[in-house]
Design a protein around this motif. Sequence first.
Motif, PDB file in Angstrom:
ATOM      1  N   ASN A  82     109.822  18.100 -26.200  1.00  0.00           N
ATOM      2  CA  ASN A  82     109.275  19.491 -25.776  1.00  0.00           C
ATOM      3  C   ASN A  82     110.694  20.470 -24.935  1.00  0.00           C
ATOM      4  O   ASN A  82     110.428  21.544 -24.902  1.00  0.00           O
ATOM      5  N   TRP A  86     111.430  21.628 -29.653  1.00  0.00           N
ATOM      6  CA  TRP A  86     110.767  22.427 -29.474  1.00  0.00           C
ATOM      7  C   TRP A  86     111.202  23.738 -29.567  1.00  0.00           C
ATOM      8  O   TRP A  86     111.284  24.557 -30.727  1.00  0.00           O
ATOM      9  N   ARG A 260      98.181  28.857 -26.515  1.00  0.00           N
ATOM     10  CA  ARG A 260      98.806  28.159 -25.433  1.00  0.00           C
ATOM     11  C   ARG A 260      99.757  28.885 -24.295  1.00  0.00           C
ATOM     12  O   ARG A 260     100.645  29.673 -24.648  1.00  0.00           O
ATOM     13  N   ASP A 262     102.971  29.308 -23.539  1.00  0.00           N
ATOM     14  CA  ASP A 262     103.872  29.008 -23.849  1.00  0.00           C
ATOM     15  C   ASP A 262     104.802  30.132 -24.780  1.00  0.00           C
ATOM     16  O   ASP A 262     104.417  30.887 -25.028  1.00  0.00           O
ATOM     17  N   SER A 297     100.344  24.178 -19.952  1.00  0.00           N
ATOM     18  CA  SER A 297     100.589  23.622 -21.285  1.00  0.00           C
ATOM     19  C   SER A 297     102.322  23.722 -20.589  1.00  0.00           C
ATOM     20  O   SER A 297     102.917  24.121 -20.523  1.00  0.00           O
ATOM     21  N   TYR A 304     108.581  26.432 -18.822  1.00  0.00           N
ATOM     22  CA  TYR A 304     107.569  27.543 -19.110  1.00  0.00           C
ATOM     23  C   TYR A 304     106.680  28.091 -17.564  1.00  0.00           C
ATOM     24  O   TYR A 304     106.145  28.790 -17.216  1.00  0.00           O
TER      25      TYR A 304
END
Length: 457
Positions: A82, A86, A260, A262, A297, A304
Amino acid sequence: MAEQRLIVISNRIPTEEEPSGGLVVALHDCLNARGGIWIGSSGGPVEQPRAGLTKIAEGNYTRYTFDLSREEYDTYYLGYSNAVLWPVFHRRADLMQVRPGYAQGYLDVNARVADMVAEFAGPDDTLWVQDYHFLPLAAMLRERGVQSRIGFFLHIPFPEASHVPALPDAQNICSWVASYDVFGLQTEADVERCENLFRHECPSFIESDGTISVAGRRCRPMACPIGIDAEGYRATAEKSKVGKRLFMHKGQKLVLGVDRLDYSKGLVQRFEGFGAYLGRRSNTDEPATLLQVAPPSRQDVDAYKDMRMQLDLTAGSINGDYGEIDWTPIRYVRRSLPRDELAGLYRRADAVMVTPLADGMNLVAKEFVAAQDPEDPGVLILSHFAGAAEQLTDALLVNPYDADEMAAALERALTMPLEERKARHARLWENVRDEDVDWWTGRFLGALCQPRAVEAA
Protein backbone atom coordinates in the motif's frame (compact mmCIF):
# COMPACT_ATOMS: atom_id res chain seq x y z
CA MET A 1 -11.35 -39.10 -10.04
CA ALA A 2 -9.94 -36.23 -7.93
CA GLU A 3 -12.30 -33.48 -6.84
CA GLN A 4 -11.99 -30.33 -8.94
CA ARG A 5 -12.14 -27.34 -6.64
CA LEU A 6 -12.06 -23.59 -7.12
CA ILE A 7 -9.57 -22.08 -4.65
CA VAL A 8 -9.58 -18.30 -4.25
CA ILE A 9 -6.66 -16.51 -2.54
CA SER A 10 -6.97 -12.87 -1.49
CA ASN A 11 -5.78 -10.55 1.24
CA ARG A 12 -9.29 -9.75 2.45
CA ILE A 13 -11.81 -12.44 3.29
CA PRO A 14 -15.28 -12.09 4.81
CA THR A 15 -15.34 -12.99 8.49
CA GLU A 16 -19.04 -12.18 8.82
CA GLU A 17 -22.09 -13.69 7.13
CA GLU A 18 -22.98 -10.52 5.17
CA PRO A 19 -19.73 -9.19 3.70
CA SER A 20 -19.21 -5.62 2.51
CA GLY A 21 -16.88 -4.10 -0.07
CA GLY A 22 -16.85 -4.58 -3.84
CA LEU A 23 -14.18 -7.28 -4.16
CA VAL A 24 -15.33 -9.27 -1.12
CA VAL A 25 -19.03 -9.21 -2.04
CA ALA A 26 -18.31 -10.25 -5.64
CA LEU A 27 -16.17 -13.24 -4.61
CA HIS A 28 -18.60 -14.23 -1.86
CA ASP A 29 -21.43 -14.32 -4.42
CA CYS A 30 -19.27 -16.34 -6.82
CA LEU A 31 -18.24 -18.97 -4.26
CA ASN A 32 -21.72 -19.12 -2.75
CA ALA A 33 -23.02 -20.19 -6.16
CA ARG A 34 -20.13 -22.43 -7.24
CA GLY A 35 -18.67 -23.79 -4.01
CA GLY A 36 -14.98 -24.08 -3.29
CA ILE A 37 -12.41 -22.69 -0.86
CA TRP A 38 -11.39 -19.15 0.05
CA ILE A 39 -8.03 -18.41 1.68
CA GLY A 40 -7.17 -14.97 3.05
CA SER A 41 -5.53 -13.13 5.90
CA SER A 42 -7.25 -12.93 9.29
CA GLY A 43 -7.03 -9.11 9.19
CA GLY A 44 -4.77 -6.93 11.27
CA PRO A 45 -1.55 -7.98 12.98
CA VAL A 46 -1.64 -10.82 15.54
CA GLU A 47 0.62 -10.86 18.60
CA GLN A 48 1.09 -14.63 18.45
CA PRO A 49 0.35 -15.72 14.86
CA ARG A 50 -0.94 -19.24 14.37
CA ALA A 51 1.02 -21.45 12.02
CA GLY A 52 -0.68 -22.63 8.86
CA LEU A 53 -4.32 -22.20 7.88
CA THR A 54 -7.28 -21.92 10.24
CA LYS A 55 -10.78 -22.91 9.12
CA ILE A 56 -13.20 -20.12 10.08
CA ALA A 57 -16.42 -21.05 8.24
CA GLU A 58 -18.04 -23.85 6.31
CA GLY A 59 -21.18 -23.82 4.21
CA ASN A 60 -21.64 -23.41 0.48
CA TYR A 61 -17.89 -22.84 0.48
CA THR A 62 -15.11 -23.17 3.08
CA ARG A 63 -13.04 -20.27 4.42
CA TYR A 64 -9.50 -20.46 5.78
CA THR A 65 -7.33 -17.68 7.17
CA PHE A 66 -3.63 -17.18 7.84
CA ASP A 67 -2.28 -14.76 10.45
CA LEU A 68 0.09 -11.84 9.92
CA SER A 69 2.64 -10.83 12.52
CA ARG A 70 3.15 -7.13 13.30
CA GLU A 71 6.30 -7.08 11.18
CA GLU A 72 4.56 -8.81 8.27
CA TYR A 73 1.60 -6.43 8.47
CA ASP A 74 3.91 -3.41 8.47
CA THR A 75 6.13 -4.58 5.60
CA TYR A 76 3.89 -6.73 3.37
CA TYR A 77 0.56 -4.90 3.80
CA LEU A 78 1.10 -1.29 4.89
CA GLY A 79 4.56 -1.20 3.33
CA TYR A 80 5.07 -2.80 -0.05
CA SER A 81 1.42 -3.38 -0.98
CA ASN A 82 0.00 0.00 0.00
CA ALA A 83 2.92 2.42 0.21
CA VAL A 84 4.73 1.11 -2.90
CA LEU A 85 2.49 -0.83 -5.30
CA TRP A 86 -0.74 1.10 -4.71
CA PRO A 87 0.61 4.58 -5.58
CA VAL A 88 2.60 3.35 -8.59
CA PHE A 89 -0.37 1.43 -10.00
CA HIS A 90 -2.57 4.50 -9.46
CA ARG A 91 -0.08 6.75 -11.28
CA ARG A 92 1.13 8.48 -8.12
CA ALA A 93 4.73 7.29 -7.95
CA ASP A 94 5.49 10.58 -6.22
CA LEU A 95 3.66 9.23 -3.14
CA MET A 96 5.59 5.96 -3.06
CA GLN A 97 7.52 5.24 0.14
CA VAL A 98 10.40 2.77 -0.17
CA ARG A 99 11.73 1.55 3.16
CA PRO A 100 14.22 -1.18 4.10
CA GLY A 101 12.40 -4.45 4.55
CA TYR A 102 9.25 -3.61 2.57
CA ALA A 103 10.12 -5.64 -0.53
CA GLN A 104 11.52 -8.56 1.43
CA GLY A 105 8.50 -8.62 3.75
CA TYR A 106 6.21 -8.73 0.70
CA LEU A 107 8.14 -11.61 -0.82
CA ASP A 108 8.28 -13.48 2.50
CA VAL A 109 4.51 -13.39 3.03
CA ASN A 110 3.89 -14.48 -0.56
CA ALA A 111 6.37 -17.33 -0.09
CA ARG A 112 4.65 -18.42 3.12
CA VAL A 113 1.25 -18.40 1.43
CA ALA A 114 2.73 -20.30 -1.54
CA ASP A 115 4.03 -22.98 0.87
CA MET A 116 0.56 -23.38 2.42
CA VAL A 117 -1.29 -23.43 -0.89
CA ALA A 118 1.19 -25.85 -2.49
CA GLU A 119 0.47 -28.37 0.29
CA PHE A 120 -3.24 -27.72 0.00
CA ALA A 121 -3.94 -27.64 -3.75
CA GLY A 122 -4.34 -30.71 -5.93
CA PRO A 123 -3.44 -30.95 -9.63
CA ASP A 124 -7.10 -30.75 -10.67
CA ASP A 125 -7.86 -27.63 -8.64
CA THR A 126 -8.25 -24.22 -10.26
CA LEU A 127 -6.56 -21.37 -8.39
CA TRP A 128 -7.82 -17.80 -8.64
CA VAL A 129 -5.50 -15.20 -7.06
CA GLN A 130 -6.87 -11.75 -6.30
CA ASP A 131 -5.18 -8.37 -6.50
CA TYR A 132 -1.82 -6.68 -6.05
CA HIS A 133 -1.02 -8.20 -2.66
CA PHE A 134 -0.17 -11.51 -4.37
CA LEU A 135 1.43 -10.65 -7.69
CA PRO A 136 4.39 -13.09 -7.19
CA LEU A 137 2.25 -15.98 -5.95
CA ALA A 138 1.96 -17.95 -9.20
CA ALA A 139 5.71 -17.72 -9.86
CA MET A 140 6.37 -19.06 -6.36
CA LEU A 141 3.78 -21.83 -6.76
CA ARG A 142 5.40 -22.88 -10.06
CA GLU A 143 8.74 -23.06 -8.24
CA ARG A 144 7.08 -25.44 -5.77
CA GLY A 145 5.87 -27.71 -8.56
CA VAL A 146 2.22 -26.64 -8.72
CA GLN A 147 0.89 -27.43 -12.19
CA SER A 148 -2.72 -26.32 -11.64
CA ARG A 149 -4.37 -23.68 -13.76
CA ILE A 150 -3.68 -20.39 -11.99
CA GLY A 151 -5.51 -17.18 -12.80
CA PHE A 152 -5.07 -13.68 -11.43
CA PHE A 153 -7.43 -10.73 -11.29
CA LEU A 154 -6.15 -7.19 -10.74
CA HIS A 155 -8.88 -5.04 -9.18
CA ILE A 156 -6.88 -1.80 -9.47
CA PRO A 157 -5.49 -0.15 -12.63
CA PHE A 158 -2.48 -1.67 -14.37
CA PRO A 159 0.47 0.76 -14.19
CA GLU A 160 1.94 2.74 -17.03
CA ALA A 161 5.07 1.06 -18.38
CA SER A 162 7.03 4.26 -17.71
CA HIS A 163 6.13 4.07 -13.97
CA VAL A 164 7.10 0.44 -13.38
CA PRO A 165 10.87 1.12 -13.16
CA ALA A 166 10.15 3.07 -9.95
CA LEU A 167 9.35 -0.23 -8.20
CA PRO A 168 12.10 -1.94 -6.18
CA ASP A 169 11.27 -5.23 -7.92
CA ALA A 170 10.61 -3.76 -11.35
CA GLN A 171 12.69 -6.43 -13.09
CA ASN A 172 10.40 -9.16 -11.69
CA ILE A 173 6.99 -7.77 -12.68
CA CYS A 174 6.98 -9.38 -16.13
CA SER A 175 7.91 -12.83 -14.83
CA TRP A 176 5.30 -12.54 -12.07
CA VAL A 177 2.57 -11.73 -14.61
CA ALA A 178 3.71 -14.38 -17.09
CA SER A 179 3.47 -17.15 -14.48
CA TYR A 180 -0.33 -16.95 -14.60
CA ASP A 181 -2.36 -18.72 -17.26
CA VAL A 182 -4.89 -15.86 -17.39
CA PHE A 183 -4.19 -12.36 -16.08
CA GLY A 184 -7.51 -10.59 -15.67
CA LEU A 185 -7.80 -6.81 -15.88
CA GLN A 186 -10.72 -4.42 -15.53
CA THR A 187 -10.53 -2.62 -18.89
CA GLU A 188 -9.20 -2.78 -22.42
CA ALA A 189 -7.00 0.19 -21.53
CA ASP A 190 -5.43 -1.92 -18.76
CA VAL A 191 -4.76 -4.73 -21.25
CA GLU A 192 -3.04 -2.24 -23.53
CA ARG A 193 -0.86 -1.00 -20.64
CA CYS A 194 0.03 -4.59 -19.76
CA GLU A 195 1.05 -5.36 -23.34
CA ASN A 196 3.10 -2.15 -23.46
CA LEU A 197 5.03 -3.28 -20.40
CA PHE A 198 6.02 -6.53 -22.11
CA ARG A 199 6.88 -4.74 -25.36
CA HIS A 200 9.23 -2.33 -23.63
CA GLU A 201 10.57 -4.10 -20.55
CA CYS A 202 11.16 -7.79 -21.32
CA PRO A 203 11.82 -10.16 -24.26
CA SER A 204 8.40 -11.49 -25.24
CA PHE A 205 6.13 -12.24 -28.17
CA ILE A 206 2.52 -11.05 -28.26
CA GLU A 207 0.35 -13.29 -30.40
CA SER A 208 -2.61 -12.13 -32.51
CA ASP A 209 -5.10 -13.11 -29.78
CA GLY A 210 -3.16 -11.13 -27.17
CA THR A 211 -1.47 -14.14 -25.55
CA ILE A 212 2.01 -13.25 -24.31
CA SER A 213 4.79 -15.80 -24.75
CA VAL A 214 7.77 -15.22 -22.48
CA ALA A 215 10.44 -17.39 -20.87
CA GLY A 216 8.74 -20.63 -21.86
CA ARG A 217 5.29 -19.68 -20.60
CA ARG A 218 2.12 -18.36 -22.24
CA CYS A 219 -0.09 -15.92 -20.36
CA ARG A 220 -3.31 -14.40 -21.63
CA PRO A 221 -4.10 -10.89 -20.38
CA MET A 222 -7.83 -10.23 -20.77
CA ALA A 223 -10.29 -7.47 -19.99
CA CYS A 224 -12.97 -8.78 -17.66
CA PRO A 225 -14.78 -5.89 -15.94
CA ILE A 226 -16.15 -6.87 -12.55
CA GLY A 227 -19.89 -6.63 -11.95
CA ILE A 228 -22.33 -6.69 -9.05
CA ASP A 229 -25.39 -8.72 -8.07
CA ALA A 230 -27.54 -6.22 -9.94
CA GLU A 231 -30.97 -7.71 -9.31
CA GLY A 232 -30.15 -8.37 -5.68
CA TYR A 233 -28.90 -4.83 -5.14
CA ARG A 234 -32.00 -3.39 -6.76
CA ALA A 235 -34.19 -5.42 -4.41
CA THR A 236 -32.18 -4.22 -1.40
CA ALA A 237 -32.57 -0.59 -2.46
CA GLU A 238 -36.32 -0.97 -2.99
CA LYS A 239 -36.77 -2.25 0.58
CA SER A 240 -34.47 0.29 2.29
CA LYS A 241 -36.16 3.10 4.25
CA VAL A 242 -33.03 5.13 5.03
CA GLY A 243 -33.71 7.74 2.33
CA LYS A 244 -36.84 8.84 4.18
CA ARG A 245 -34.81 9.62 7.32
CA LEU A 246 -32.79 12.37 5.65
CA PHE A 247 -33.74 15.82 6.89
CA MET A 248 -33.86 18.01 3.79
CA HIS A 249 -36.03 20.89 2.67
CA LYS A 250 -38.80 20.15 0.20
CA GLY A 251 -37.34 20.24 -3.30
CA GLN A 252 -33.75 20.18 -2.06
CA LYS A 253 -31.45 18.04 -4.20
CA LEU A 254 -29.17 15.34 -2.81
CA VAL A 255 -25.78 14.69 -4.39
CA LEU A 256 -24.05 11.58 -3.05
CA GLY A 257 -20.45 10.40 -2.91
CA VAL A 258 -19.41 7.00 -1.52
CA ASP A 259 -15.70 6.16 -1.39
CA ARG A 260 -12.98 4.86 0.85
CA LEU A 261 -10.87 7.72 2.17
CA ASP A 262 -8.12 7.37 -0.44
CA TYR A 263 -6.15 9.85 -2.53
CA SER A 264 -7.00 7.93 -5.71
CA LYS A 265 -10.71 8.76 -5.28
CA GLY A 266 -10.32 12.47 -6.01
CA LEU A 267 -12.32 13.58 -2.98
CA VAL A 268 -10.64 16.98 -2.58
CA GLN A 269 -11.19 17.69 -6.29
CA ARG A 270 -14.83 16.56 -5.92
CA PHE A 271 -15.39 18.98 -3.05
CA GLU A 272 -13.79 21.74 -5.12
CA GLY A 273 -16.08 20.87 -8.05
CA PHE A 274 -19.10 21.01 -5.77
CA GLY A 275 -17.88 24.35 -4.43
CA ALA A 276 -17.60 25.65 -8.01
CA TYR A 277 -21.19 24.53 -8.62
CA LEU A 278 -22.36 26.42 -5.54
CA GLY A 279 -20.50 29.50 -6.74
CA ARG A 280 -22.32 29.55 -10.08
CA ARG A 281 -25.89 28.79 -8.94
CA SER A 282 -28.41 31.61 -8.62
CA ASN A 283 -29.88 32.62 -5.26
CA THR A 284 -33.30 31.43 -6.42
CA ASP A 285 -32.13 27.84 -7.00
CA GLU A 286 -33.04 25.32 -4.33
CA PRO A 287 -29.70 24.49 -2.64
CA ALA A 288 -28.20 21.05 -3.17
CA THR A 289 -26.39 19.10 -0.48
CA LEU A 290 -23.40 16.85 -1.08
CA LEU A 291 -23.44 13.88 1.29
CA GLN A 292 -19.99 12.25 1.23
CA VAL A 293 -19.58 8.87 2.90
CA ALA A 294 -15.84 8.19 3.24
CA PRO A 295 -14.79 5.46 5.69
CA PRO A 296 -11.06 5.68 6.51
CA SER A 297 -8.48 3.24 5.17
CA ARG A 298 -4.75 2.70 5.73
CA GLN A 299 -4.62 5.45 8.35
CA ASP A 300 -1.03 4.53 9.23
CA VAL A 301 0.24 5.57 5.78
CA ASP A 302 1.45 9.21 5.72
CA ALA A 303 -0.19 10.08 2.39
CA TYR A 304 -3.61 9.22 3.84
CA LYS A 305 -3.11 11.40 6.90
CA ASP A 306 -2.20 14.36 4.67
CA MET A 307 -5.20 13.81 2.40
CA ARG A 308 -7.62 13.56 5.33
CA MET A 309 -6.39 16.91 6.67
CA GLN A 310 -6.72 18.53 3.24
CA LEU A 311 -10.25 17.14 2.83
CA ASP A 312 -11.31 18.47 6.24
CA LEU A 313 -9.95 21.92 5.38
CA THR A 314 -11.67 21.98 1.98
CA ALA A 315 -15.05 20.91 3.36
CA GLY A 316 -14.81 23.45 6.17
CA SER A 317 -13.92 26.25 3.77
CA ILE A 318 -16.83 25.49 1.41
CA ASN A 319 -19.32 25.18 4.26
CA GLY A 320 -18.07 28.45 5.71
CA ASP A 321 -18.37 30.27 2.36
CA TYR A 322 -21.78 28.98 1.28
CA GLY A 323 -23.60 27.52 4.28
CA GLU A 324 -26.74 28.98 5.85
CA ILE A 325 -28.11 28.58 9.36
CA ASP A 326 -30.57 25.97 8.03
CA TRP A 327 -28.38 24.41 5.32
CA THR A 328 -24.95 22.77 5.32
CA PRO A 329 -23.63 22.34 1.75
CA ILE A 330 -21.37 19.34 2.50
CA ARG A 331 -22.29 16.59 4.93
CA TYR A 332 -19.26 14.42 5.55
CA VAL A 333 -19.58 10.99 7.19
CA ARG A 334 -16.23 9.36 7.96
CA ARG A 335 -17.40 5.83 8.75
CA SER A 336 -18.84 2.79 6.99
CA LEU A 337 -22.60 2.41 6.54
CA PRO A 338 -24.46 -0.90 6.27
CA ARG A 339 -25.18 -2.16 2.76
CA ASP A 340 -28.93 -1.64 3.00
CA GLU A 341 -28.49 1.96 4.19
CA LEU A 342 -26.14 2.76 1.32
CA ALA A 343 -28.58 1.21 -1.15
CA GLY A 344 -31.35 3.43 0.23
CA LEU A 345 -29.15 6.53 -0.06
CA TYR A 346 -28.33 5.67 -3.67
CA ARG A 347 -32.04 5.37 -4.45
CA ARG A 348 -32.81 8.70 -2.78
CA ALA A 349 -29.96 10.61 -4.46
CA ASP A 350 -30.64 12.93 -7.38
CA ALA A 351 -27.06 12.49 -8.56
CA VAL A 352 -23.96 10.57 -7.53
CA MET A 353 -20.41 11.79 -8.11
CA VAL A 354 -18.01 8.94 -8.91
CA THR A 355 -14.95 11.00 -9.78
CA PRO A 356 -11.71 9.11 -9.03
CA LEU A 357 -8.37 10.26 -10.39
CA ALA A 358 -7.57 6.60 -11.15
CA ASP A 359 -9.65 3.52 -10.44
CA GLY A 360 -9.72 -0.08 -11.59
CA MET A 361 -13.49 -0.22 -11.90
CA ASN A 362 -15.47 1.53 -9.11
CA LEU A 363 -18.55 -0.48 -8.24
CA VAL A 364 -20.25 2.51 -6.61
CA ALA A 365 -21.24 3.57 -10.13
CA LYS A 366 -22.91 0.21 -10.79
CA GLU A 367 -24.55 0.05 -7.37
CA PHE A 368 -26.04 3.51 -7.93
CA VAL A 369 -27.49 2.48 -11.30
CA ALA A 370 -28.96 -0.71 -9.83
CA ALA A 371 -30.52 1.14 -6.89
CA GLN A 372 -32.42 3.71 -8.96
CA ASP A 373 -36.17 3.90 -9.45
CA PRO A 374 -36.44 3.52 -13.25
CA GLU A 375 -39.48 5.83 -13.27
CA ASP A 376 -37.58 8.67 -11.57
CA PRO A 377 -33.85 7.89 -11.75
CA GLY A 378 -30.94 9.97 -10.57
CA VAL A 379 -27.96 10.87 -12.75
CA LEU A 380 -24.52 9.27 -12.68
CA ILE A 381 -21.58 11.70 -12.92
CA LEU A 382 -18.54 9.57 -13.74
CA SER A 383 -14.84 10.27 -14.12
CA HIS A 384 -13.14 9.43 -17.40
CA PHE A 385 -10.49 7.72 -15.23
CA ALA A 386 -12.81 5.18 -13.61
CA GLY A 387 -12.70 1.76 -15.23
CA ALA A 388 -16.52 1.83 -15.28
CA ALA A 389 -16.38 4.62 -17.88
CA GLU A 390 -15.60 2.03 -20.59
CA GLN A 391 -18.97 0.37 -19.98
CA LEU A 392 -21.22 3.12 -18.58
CA THR A 393 -20.98 5.56 -21.47
CA ASP A 394 -24.43 7.05 -20.81
CA ALA A 395 -23.22 8.65 -17.60
CA LEU A 396 -22.15 12.29 -17.62
CA LEU A 397 -18.42 11.79 -18.11
CA VAL A 398 -16.14 14.39 -16.53
CA ASN A 399 -12.51 15.33 -15.99
CA PRO A 400 -12.11 15.25 -12.19
CA TYR A 401 -9.20 17.68 -12.36
CA ASP A 402 -11.47 20.39 -13.83
CA ALA A 403 -13.68 21.92 -11.13
CA ASP A 404 -15.66 23.99 -13.64
CA GLU A 405 -16.40 20.92 -15.78
CA MET A 406 -17.67 19.04 -12.73
CA ALA A 407 -19.76 22.07 -11.73
CA ALA A 408 -21.34 22.17 -15.19
CA ALA A 409 -22.07 18.41 -15.02
CA LEU A 410 -23.73 18.86 -11.63
CA GLU A 411 -25.86 21.69 -12.94
CA ARG A 412 -26.89 19.58 -15.92
CA ALA A 413 -27.59 16.52 -13.76
CA LEU A 414 -29.78 18.38 -11.30
CA THR A 415 -31.84 20.06 -14.03
CA MET A 416 -32.00 17.15 -16.49
CA PRO A 417 -35.52 16.46 -17.85
CA LEU A 418 -37.19 13.27 -16.67
CA GLU A 419 -37.31 11.66 -20.11
CA GLU A 420 -33.56 12.08 -20.62
CA ARG A 421 -32.87 10.70 -17.15
CA LYS A 422 -35.04 7.67 -17.83
CA ALA A 423 -33.45 7.01 -21.23
CA ARG A 424 -29.90 7.27 -19.88
CA HIS A 425 -30.71 5.08 -16.89
CA ALA A 426 -32.35 2.39 -19.03
CA ARG A 427 -29.18 2.01 -21.08
CA LEU A 428 -26.97 2.04 -17.98
CA TRP A 429 -29.15 -0.54 -16.26
CA GLU A 430 -29.01 -2.83 -19.29
CA ASN A 431 -25.22 -3.00 -18.99
CA VAL A 432 -25.15 -3.37 -15.19
CA ARG A 433 -27.79 -6.12 -15.32
CA ASP A 434 -26.30 -8.04 -18.25
CA GLU A 435 -22.63 -7.81 -17.20
CA ASP A 436 -23.19 -8.66 -13.55
CA VAL A 437 -21.08 -10.64 -11.09
CA ASP A 438 -22.16 -13.97 -12.61
CA TRP A 439 -21.13 -12.74 -16.05
CA TRP A 440 -17.76 -11.66 -14.60
CA THR A 441 -16.99 -14.97 -12.93
CA GLY A 442 -18.28 -16.98 -15.90
CA ARG A 443 -16.17 -14.98 -18.35
CA PHE A 444 -12.98 -15.22 -16.30
CA LEU A 445 -13.28 -18.84 -15.19
CA GLY A 446 -14.39 -19.86 -18.67
CA ALA A 447 -11.10 -18.51 -20.03
CA LEU A 448 -9.04 -19.96 -17.16
CA CYS A 449 -10.50 -23.45 -17.47
CA GLN A 450 -9.85 -23.78 -21.21
CA PRO A 451 -7.31 -26.50 -22.06
CA ARG A 452 -3.78 -25.12 -21.82
CA ALA A 453 -2.16 -24.56 -25.18
CA VAL A 454 1.31 -25.90 -25.92
CA GLU A 455 3.77 -23.63 -24.17
CA ALA A 456 6.36 -21.64 -26.06
CA ALA A 457 9.74 -23.25 -26.45
